[in-house]
Scaffold this active site. Structure first.
Site, short mmCIF file in Angstrom:
data_model
loop_
_atom_site.label_atom_id
_atom_site.label_comp_id
_atom_site.label_asym_id
_atom_site.label_seq_id
_atom_site.Cartn_x
_atom_site.Cartn_y
_atom_site.Cartn_z
N ASN A 264 -8.46 1.52 -23.35
CA ASN A 264 -8.52 2.01 -22.08
C ASN A 264 -8.88 0.83 -21.55
O ASN A 264 -9.67 -0.07 -20.86
CB ASN A 264 -9.86 2.70 -21.55
N GLU B 264 -23.96 -9.27 -27.09
CA GLU B 264 -22.58 -9.28 -27.10
C GLU B 264 -22.19 -10.35 -26.99
O GLU B 264 -21.70 -11.39 -27.72
CB GLU B 264 -22.49 -8.27 -26.63
N TYR C 81 -19.59 -3.48 -32.35
CA TYR C 81 -20.22 -1.62 -32.13
C TYR C 81 -20.74 -1.12 -32.79
O TYR C 81 -20.47 0.32 -33.27
CB TYR C 81 -17.72 -1.21 -32.30
N LYS D 238 -9.20 -6.10 -23.78
CA LYS D 238 -8.69 -5.28 -25.47
C LYS D 238 -7.62 -6.02 -25.89
O LYS D 238 -6.63 -6.54 -24.67
CB LYS D 238 -8.85 -4.23 -24.85
N HIS E 112 -13.60 -3.50 -22.47
CA HIS E 112 -15.63 -3.21 -22.79
C HIS E 112 -15.79 -3.92 -21.69
O HIS E 112 -16.08 -4.63 -21.34
CB HIS E 112 -15.21 -4.10 -24.02
#
Ligand code: UDP
Ligand code: MG
Length: 146
Positions: A107, A121, A44, A4, A110
């Site tokens: 975080n 995805e 998402y 990310k 993904h």
């Protein structure tokens, strides 16, 4: 999986990739890009009703990501185990989030959570021509199905 914007901005791309590569996961797709709002919403879409959705869109579009497709036995579970729990305060030591992150919204990574979400995805992020089929000489030492 995605590294990310938090991982790219913190200069952790090489470190994170290296963990997976050292574990023996095979890279079959790899690219850097910036996710726009439309792609973020699609990626998402299961989280659209969550209280953190706006923050999630903001964070994932704020800078660039590195998108990677790995191949390997139990690859989805392996990647998620190596990522650690969503909230880094619950992620074990030795995991990416447990070792390197301290906030759920930052975080670092993904990972798809099922074969179905992985297929969906991958199709969002990669053209067929960007996915590579090749042999690695070391695979006989890394991937032995019992
Ligand atoms: N997230 C958050 N707060 C939460 C739950 C999730 O900011 O309480 C963010 C976090 O960045 C997470 C992403 O939303 O990685 C997607 O959530 P999911 O439950 O799918 O977690 P993941 O599969 O990434 O572990
Ligand atoms: Mg998820």
């Amino acid at each position: 999986m995605l590294i990310k914007p938090s991982g790219v901005q913190r200069g952790l791309v090489g470190h994170i990739l290296s963990r997976f590569e050292s574990r023996g996961l095979k890279i079959v797709g790899l690219k850097m890009m910036q996710i726009d709002e439309a792609l973020a919403r699609e990626h998402y879409r299961d989280h659209v009703d969550k209280h953190f959705f706006d923050m999630l869109l903001q964070r994932i579009t704020k800078s660039h990501v590195v998108a990677i497709v790995f191949e390997g036995s139990n690859v989805i579970q392996n990647v998620r185990t190596m990522m650690g729990a969503t909230n880094p305060s619950q992620a074990g030591p030795g995991t990416i989030r447990g070792d390197l992150a301290n906030s759920a919204s930052l975080n670092l990574v993904h990972g798809s959570d099922s074969p179905e979400s992985a297929a969906r995805e991958i199709a969002l992020f990669f053209a067929d021509t960007e996915l590579h089929n090749y042999e690695r000489a070391l695979d006989e030492w890394l991937v032995l199905e019992e």
